[in-house]
Every structure is written in C-alpha cells, then in structure tokens.
Write a protein that holds these residues in place. Sequence first.
Motif, PDB file in Angstrom:
ATOM      1  N   GLN A  16      16.626  -4.943  18.220  1.00 19.17           N
ATOM      2  CA  GLN A  16      17.091  -6.171  17.822  1.00 19.17           C
ATOM      3  C   GLN A  16      16.209  -6.570  16.825  1.00 19.17           C
ATOM      4  N   LEU A  39      26.450  -5.620   9.927  1.00 21.34           N
ATOM      5  CA  LEU A  39      26.334  -6.337  10.719  1.00 21.34           C
ATOM      6  C   LEU A  39      27.191  -6.688  11.668  1.00 21.34           C
ATOM      7  N   ILE A  80      27.982  -4.138  14.226  1.00 24.02           N
ATOM      8  CA  ILE A  80      26.938  -4.414  15.381  1.00 24.02           C
ATOM      9  C   ILE A  80      26.836  -5.466  15.949  1.00 24.02           C
ATOM     10  N   LEU A 129      20.333   2.842  13.556  1.00 25.26           N
ATOM     11  CA  LEU A 129      19.606   1.942  14.393  1.00 25.26           C
ATOM     12  C   LEU A 129      18.723   3.104  14.724  1.00 25.26           C
ATOM     13  N   VAL A 162      18.067  -5.048  13.898  1.00 25.12           N
ATOM     14  CA  VAL A 162      18.880  -5.789  12.322  1.00 25.12           C
ATOM     15  C   VAL A 162      18.097  -7.861  12.363  1.00 25.12           C
TER      16      VAL A 162
END
Length: 523
Positions: A357, A486, A489, A321, A360
Amino acid sequence: MTNIINYGISETLKALFAQLKETPGLNGYKYHHKDVEQLSRYIVCRNYGSICYELSFLCWAIVNHPQYSSSPLLTFFWVQENIQPKTFRQALREPLQTSSGKACIGQEYLELHLGDIEFTISPTRIGVLAVMLELIASIDPAQLANIEKQLVDANGQAVKKLSSELQKLIYAYLKEHIPEASTQERFRSISGWLKRHKLTTQTICDQDVLNFWLNPPAQPSYIKYSTVLDDLLDAIHAIEVVENSFHADHALSLGNQSNSSEQGEINADWVHHSVFEQVENNTDLSWLCQSPKFLTLAQYHPMSAILSHGKLARQLPLSFLRLSIFGGWQSVLIQAKRKSPQEVTDKLQHPPNRQYQDYVAELNDSELQCKYVQQVIAHIFYSLNSPLFIGIMLKQMPTDLQQAMKIWMRAQLANTTQPETSLFLHIRQWLSEHPKAQFWLDEAANLFKNNNKDGFKTLPAITDLDIYQDGSDALDHCHELVARYLLVIAKLNHKNTQLAEIYRSDLCIYSNRFKQIYGASHA
C-alpha cells in the motif's frame, strides 16, 4: 533458428543472410539454403570458432595448390565454383606439397599435414565453408587478398593466427548486429522454460514469475528477483516482437471482420494495438529529472519500472509490487553479506519498512505531481501568449469545462476567418468570464509560484518552449501509464484488504527464500 534468437538481430544482418541465399551462381542460386541456414545458426549462436579454423586450413590448401597460382580463392570459389563435394574432389585431386606442409584427397577426406598438425576436411563441408568465406568477403572484401598473402608457404601457426583474426573480424561485426552472447543464453533459457511449462506471452502470470525465481533453471544462475523479472520481461517483449515481425515478413493481409483470423488474416485493430504497445515499452523518460526539472528523482523513481514496461506491468501487477518492496530488501541483504554473516542475520530480522500500500501511495503521489507540473506548464504557455496553451490546457481542465470550451471553439472556428493569434485572444477573454476556468488558471499560477525546481523559477524565453511542450507530452504519457496500472491494482485490492493479505504471504515466502540464499538458516 529459434524465435528468441532472432530477436535483436539487426536488419542489416538479416539482409546479409537473405542475400547469401539469393547469391547468383553459374546455375541458379549459388548456395543451398540449408548451408546458409546452418551458417546462420553458427553466426547467431556465436559458434563460429571451429568453422573459422576449418576454413583457414581449407584456404591454405587452395592458396598453395599449384593449379591455383593466380587469385586462387577467387578462382576456386567464384570463377569455377568448386563448392559441391564432387567438384571439390576433382579440383583438389592432385596432391600438393610445400616446404611447410602437404595435402591430398583421401578416400573420405581432404587430409592436411602442417608440421605436427594433422587436419581433415570432409568434402560435404565445402558448401558451408564456401558460404562462410562469402560472408567474410561481404563484411570485408579486402580479406580475400589478406588470406592469400598470409597463407602462401605458411606453417601451422600462421593458419591458427589467420583463424583467430577471422574470428575477431566476425566478433567485431556482430557487436553491432546481435545481442551479447550472455543475453542470448539467458533468453534461450527463459524461452525453454516457458515452453516446458506451456506458457505464452499472453498467459504468463504473477505466480509464474514467482515460481521461476523460487525454482530457476540450472543455467544461467538466477539469484536476484529484480534480474529474474527484468529478464522475463525482456524475453516476453522479444518473443512478441519476433512474432509480430513474422506476421509482417509473411505479408499476411489485414482484416476487420471477426472471422478474419480463421481466414488467415490479421485484424487491423490487433496490429494497431500491438505496434503501439511495443512502442510504449522500454520508455526512458529520466530526462524529465534534468534541466528543466519537471520531476525530482524521488517523484520519478516509483513509476520508472511502470513506464519501462507499460502493458506488461498491467499484465503482471503483483510482480512490480514485489519488485518495489522485496527487490529493495534483497539489495540491502546483498550489501550486508559483503560485510559479515552477522550483518545478514540482523538485516533478515528486520523486514522492509514499506508494504504494498505504501508503494501504491507513492505512485499516486507521482501521478499527482505529473498533473501539477502539467498545470504549471499550461501557466507558462498562457503567460507567454502561446496558442499551444490550448492543447495543454484541454488535457488538464475538468471535463465539464473542457466540453464547454470545445463547443465554443467549434462555433468560433466555423463562423470566423480570424488568425490563430486573434482566436487565442478571444479564448483568453472567454476563460476570464468563467469563474471555474479562472479558478483553474489562478491555481496554475500559484503552482508555478511555489515550484522552485530548475527551469521553473522564472518564465522561460519563448524560443525555449519546445522542451516544455515535450515535457508536457511526456508527463501526459506518464500520467496515463501510471493511472492504468493503478486501475488494475484497485481491481485487485478487493475492499482495500487484499493487498495487505498478499503482502503477509509474500513476506513469509521471500524471507524463507532469502535465508536459503544467504546462508542464514539460524536467523
């Protein structure tokens, strides 16, 4: 040699080192293993310049010695095997003198004088020097005759020239068999850092990566966060490969019981997991953006780092990230610094316009695109009446429809001997009778119709379907790796607020560090 140095050495070079240890001599093995190990360290650490220089002077003394007038190197090193300190002294006990220089055995050393050059060689070095000449002869057997030709009545400059040529020979050979010296230096630095902080490939975490970047070793220089992460990931992968190779080289038995490790055995499931995780790493699927263009660069780029590192991306989720957001910001700052200090100040006052975000969301979109293109490929195979459609379709259809179709197919296969093509026609009929399946097929047809990327504007020829099948497999791999990342996360992002909090903290850390690096303390 340390484990990290062993990484990247070709099997050919490893076999050559093993061959040197097992070289037969007049009495058992020709060379002491410690001499071979010492030379191996010289070679792998690219520290072979001085030994080439030393060997060149020794060869001068042997080539010009009156006792060795015919094939001197072959006679001295192979026929007589004067490679022990005692036999070395005896073989060169008679002084020699030529028009260009002289040599004699002193109380402790072989002393050489070539013009204004004085050089000494300890008899205790003969073992390593002999191994070095054996290595050179293994790489290029013609070098023995070449060395003899160049050194007959040669002066000191000719000896230096020969030393340089031998170094170039080894350098050219090593380019194909070990990593670059700079790569090894970085790997050794990281390996040492991991040991100092008592970290292993299994225990290193995101905070450790951040700490490394904030307080890196003195050498080599680490400024870019992306370089830090890349080198750490490469080093971790290298250590894992070497550790697993060590187990394989020592032929440890495989066990399936829970206590197998205590009995010196390796669990078979662990071996399977390790091997396939390593295969998963360093996957370059950028060809998906070529023709036929399964994905655009914009769709592929967000997940490229995840695809390259697989397991490690899931082990260090925050690091990826941070790479996606702050790695990009640092690249902007590097470009700004090349223009002016004011440009750097301006860029530091404008933090990234994307947060965690947002990255993501980009990954979710890339994952969805993989799914859509998979469905388009299924339509292509279905339209061209290829039985391979079945395997592609079964990866994509809803779970309940997959199960119903598998049950029907098992029944058909058990009760018929019809050919594969006939079975495919029955499957088409079965699909047409199920509204949910027909809806999925209609959706796939519409996706194909709206896909204007190269390779999808019209149905391809049947002979070109192999590349589409490869694309389907690759997209399935992409979808799996991104989905697993994901999931990590999602567990990290407690109540959809944790990522926002981490981002705010990281923004402060990276902003302060960038101000230190780029000299904009007033910003």
